[in-house]
Design an enzyme around this catalytic site. Structure first.
Site, PDB file in Angstrom:
ATOM      1  N   ARG A 263      54.705  43.911  18.180  1.00  0.00           N
ATOM      2  CA  ARG A 263      55.982  44.423  18.700  1.00  0.00           C
ATOM      3  C   ARG A 263      55.783  45.842  19.211  1.00  0.00           C
ATOM      4  O   ARG A 263      55.149  46.668  18.547  1.00  0.00           O
ATOM      5  CB  ARG A 263      57.045  44.389  17.599  1.00  0.00           C
ATOM      6  CG  ARG A 263      57.274  42.961  17.133  1.00  0.00           C
ATOM      7  CD  ARG A 263      58.426  42.815  16.198  1.00  0.00           C
ATOM      8  NE  ARG A 263      58.523  41.415  15.774  1.00  0.00           N
ATOM      9  CZ  ARG A 263      59.409  40.940  14.918  1.00  0.00           C
ATOM     10  NH1 ARG A 263      60.304  41.760  14.378  1.00  0.00           N
ATOM     11  NH2 ARG A 263      59.426  39.671  14.596  1.00  0.00           N
ATOM     12  N   ARG A 278      56.856  49.520   9.606  1.00  0.00           N
ATOM     13  CA  ARG A 278      57.095  49.218  11.019  1.00  0.00           C
ATOM     14  C   ARG A 278      55.813  49.461  11.810  1.00  0.00           C
ATOM     15  O   ARG A 278      55.472  50.597  12.129  1.00  0.00           O
ATOM     16  CB  ARG A 278      58.237  50.091  11.539  1.00  0.00           C
ATOM     17  CG  ARG A 278      58.794  49.691  12.897  1.00  0.00           C
ATOM     18  CD  ARG A 278      59.957  50.587  13.300  1.00  0.00           C
ATOM     19  NE  ARG A 278      61.080  50.471  12.371  1.00  0.00           N
ATOM     20  CZ  ARG A 278      62.045  49.558  12.472  1.00  0.00           C
ATOM     21  NH1 ARG A 278      62.031  48.718  13.470  1.00  0.00           N
ATOM     22  NH2 ARG A 278      63.020  49.508  11.588  1.00  0.00           N
ATOM     23  N   GLU A 350      64.686  44.657   4.720  1.00  0.00           N
ATOM     24  CA  GLU A 350      64.504  43.282   5.213  1.00  0.00           C
ATOM     25  C   GLU A 350      63.059  42.824   5.043  1.00  0.00           C
ATOM     26  O   GLU A 350      62.119  43.515   5.430  1.00  0.00           O
ATOM     27  CB  GLU A 350      64.890  43.228   6.692  1.00  0.00           C
ATOM     28  CG  GLU A 350      64.626  41.859   7.311  1.00  0.00           C
ATOM     29  CD  GLU A 350      64.855  41.844   8.826  1.00  0.00           C
ATOM     30  OE1 GLU A 350      65.574  42.743   9.321  1.00  0.00           O
ATOM     31  OE2 GLU A 350      64.306  40.961   9.483  1.00  0.00           O
ATOM     32  N   SER A 353      64.153  37.001   7.572  1.00  0.00           N
ATOM     33  CA  SER A 353      65.367  36.762   8.327  1.00  0.00           C
ATOM     34  C   SER A 353      65.394  35.278   8.648  1.00  0.00           C
ATOM     35  O   SER A 353      64.462  34.771   9.267  1.00  0.00           O
ATOM     36  CB  SER A 353      65.321  37.602   9.607  1.00  0.00           C
ATOM     37  OG  SER A 353      66.568  37.628  10.241  1.00  0.00           O
ATOM     38  N   ARG A 392      55.330  43.632   4.581  1.00  0.00           N
ATOM     39  CA  ARG A 392      56.393  44.206   3.769  1.00  0.00           C
ATOM     40  C   ARG A 392      56.343  43.699   2.328  1.00  0.00           C
ATOM     41  O   ARG A 392      56.780  44.380   1.401  1.00  0.00           O
ATOM     42  CB  ARG A 392      57.760  43.933   4.410  1.00  0.00           C
ATOM     43  CG  ARG A 392      57.933  44.762   5.678  1.00  0.00           C
ATOM     44  CD  ARG A 392      59.328  44.750   6.229  1.00  0.00           C
ATOM     45  NE  ARG A 392      59.388  45.582   7.442  1.00  0.00           N
ATOM     46  CZ  ARG A 392      60.482  45.757   8.179  1.00  0.00           C
ATOM     47  NH1 ARG A 392      61.609  45.156   7.816  1.00  0.00           N
ATOM     48  NH2 ARG A 392      60.449  46.512   9.241  1.00  0.00           N
TER      49      ARG A 392
END
Length: 425
Positions: A263, A278, A350, A353, A392
């Site tokens: 990303r 991130r 998070e 999801s 994560r």
RNA sequence: GGAGGGAUGGCCGAGCGGUUGAAGGCGGUGGUCUUGAAAACCACUGACGGGGUGACUCGUCCGGGGGUUCGAAUCCCUCUCCCUCCGCCA
């Protein structure tokens, strides 16, 4: 992509759904364009019908050795008109299609209406916050101090938002992935898939990343191909069945895939700059389902439970929230976020999801299924969820299992995957 | 990277520029026959979109896109994918 008929007949429903998503898209322009498209189509199809009939007469005449030059002359005019109208129709249709591709999914009725993440509603909690009789450190400091994470060398060889995992850290990443895959394939009935992590434009459009969110993606340059790095395995795995018609008896189809995800994190400067929360590249185990429309909401609950199971086995405290209309992703009709407790941040972050996209992606990617005995095919529903984001999870383990002496205890369930060790450091 | 060969309906496989949405076969569905099944025989059997309550009807589709033509599965250009051989390579 939304159903064209829904837009034609119940534009108000769509407009209402868009409003709940904080979108100010105006459907009027679409209605106009679509009316034009249908009017052109009506005209050109009548002409084509005439042409086909006359063409048959020409063939008959030729075979009988008769002269057909009058007919051919008339046909020539008709044919020119058809070409002209066909061209117009193609342009207008492309316009309609381009517009449709920019519309987000309509939220399911059970989704709470809200503006942003503050309006998400709590669904459930599991476990307890760990208690520390010392000041807990963050995963960055722990990882560096234990010589597992190396951000400086990662910056040297690639840049910001990359990390090198070394020794126990590399092993932990691999252990987590294997642990998750074993549970999903062995106990939850998923078929493991290892897809390409580079995909073409059509695939990116099928799941909804393109045409609207190209800035979040990494594209490949220096090649004449139109290639992109996947931001999630949802993209290649959901598109596995694009342009296919599945049998109802094939459903549900459940895949899991462990892949790197890429990303660009455009627009997130200054957010989570420390550590591996991130990154431009991270690994994730993704769960993807294809179901009959009537089964998809039951499947969403199962999908969420499958993701939760991983956290339970690892003994990590978490909560589940239902995303409100304003916080949901483009393709989703309903989404649960699973958020794990991070002591260093004193908050939940998070880690998964889980979304039901209903027929939104199926329509874009042309994934169909045929109900048993039915003549017409329909659109299956597609769902996807992380099970889990491995990076994560790595963070959560470090932070939640850290000890006063700076070491980290390995959760019981993970030890077989870590060569039997019970502690790092 | 070089040379050559391909792509047609669920599958295999024909197809002169003119009732070809496409022969034939396989498969599938229904039926006849049979105590039952098999075999045999008969019939039906592509997808997508539009119109009609409906029988039905119109359009599009022979890998994708473009072109030639009154008319293209059939001719031309181009792209993609697959196969064979050579080179390179994990």
């Amino acid at each position: 992509m939304l159903d064209l008929k829904l837009l034609q007949k119940h534009g108000d429903v769509v407009q209402d759904g868009l409003a709940k998503r904080n979108s100010d898209i105006d459907l009027a322009r679409f209605q106009e364009l679509d009316a034009k498209r249908r009017s052109i189509l009506g005209e050109v199809e009548t002409l084509k019908s005439e042409r086909n009939k006359a063409s048959g007469l020409v063939a008959k005449a030729k075979r009988a050795g008769e002269d057909a030059s009058d007919l051919i002359a008339t046909l020539s005019t008709t044919s020119d008109r058809i070409k002209e109208l066909d061209k117009q129709a193609a342009e207008v249709s492309a316009g309609v299609n381009d517009f449709l591709l920019t519309l987000p999914n309509v939220p399911h009725e059970s989704v709470p209406v809200g503006k942003d993440e503050n309006d998400n509603t709590l669904l459930s909690m599991w476990g307890d916050k760990p208690e520390f009789d010392f000041e807990p450190r963050d995963h960055h400091d722990l990882g560096v101090a234990l010589d597992g994470l190396d951000f400086e060398r990662a910056a040297k060889i690639a840049g910001a938002r990359f990390a090198v995992y070394k020794g126990w850290a590399a092993r932990l990443e691999r252990a987590l992935a294997a642990f998750m895959l074993d549970i999903h394939t062995g106990e939850h009935g998923y078929t493991e898939v290892m897809p390409p992590v580079i995909v073409n434009r059509q695939t990116m459009t099928g799941t909804g990343q393109l045409p609207k969110f190209g800035e979040d993606l990494f594209g490949l340059t220096g090649t004449d191909k139109d290639y992109f790095l996947i931001p999630t395995a949802e993209v290649p795995v959901t598109n596995l069945h694009s342009e296919e018609t599945l049998a109802e008896t094939d459903l549900p189809i459940s895949y899991c895939a462990y892949t790197p995800c890429f990303r660009s994190e455009a627009g997130s400067y200054g957010k989570d700059t420390k550590g591996i929360i991130r990154q431009h590249q991270f690994q994730k185990v993704e769960l993807v389902h294809f179901t009959r429309p009537e089964d998809s909401y039951d499947q969403l609950e199962k999908l969420r439970e499958h993701a939760e199971e991983i956290l339970k086995r690892l003994g990590l405290h978490y909560r589940v929230v239902t995303l409100c209309t304003g916080d949901m992703g483009f393709a989703a009709a309903k989404t649960y976020d699973i958020e794990v407790w991070l002591p260093s941040q004193d908050t939940y972050r998070e880690i998964s999801s889980c979304s039901n996209c209903e027929d939104f992606q199926a329509r874009r990617a042309n994934i169909r299924y045929r109900p048993t005995g039915a003549k017409k095919s329909g659109l299956p529903h597609t769902l996807n969820g992380s099970g889990l984001a491995v990076g994560r999870t790595f963070v959560a383990i470090l932070e939640n299992y850290q000890q006063a002496d700076g070491s980290v205890v390995i959760p019981e369930a993970l030890r077989p995957y870590m060569g039997g060790i019970d502690k790092i450091g």
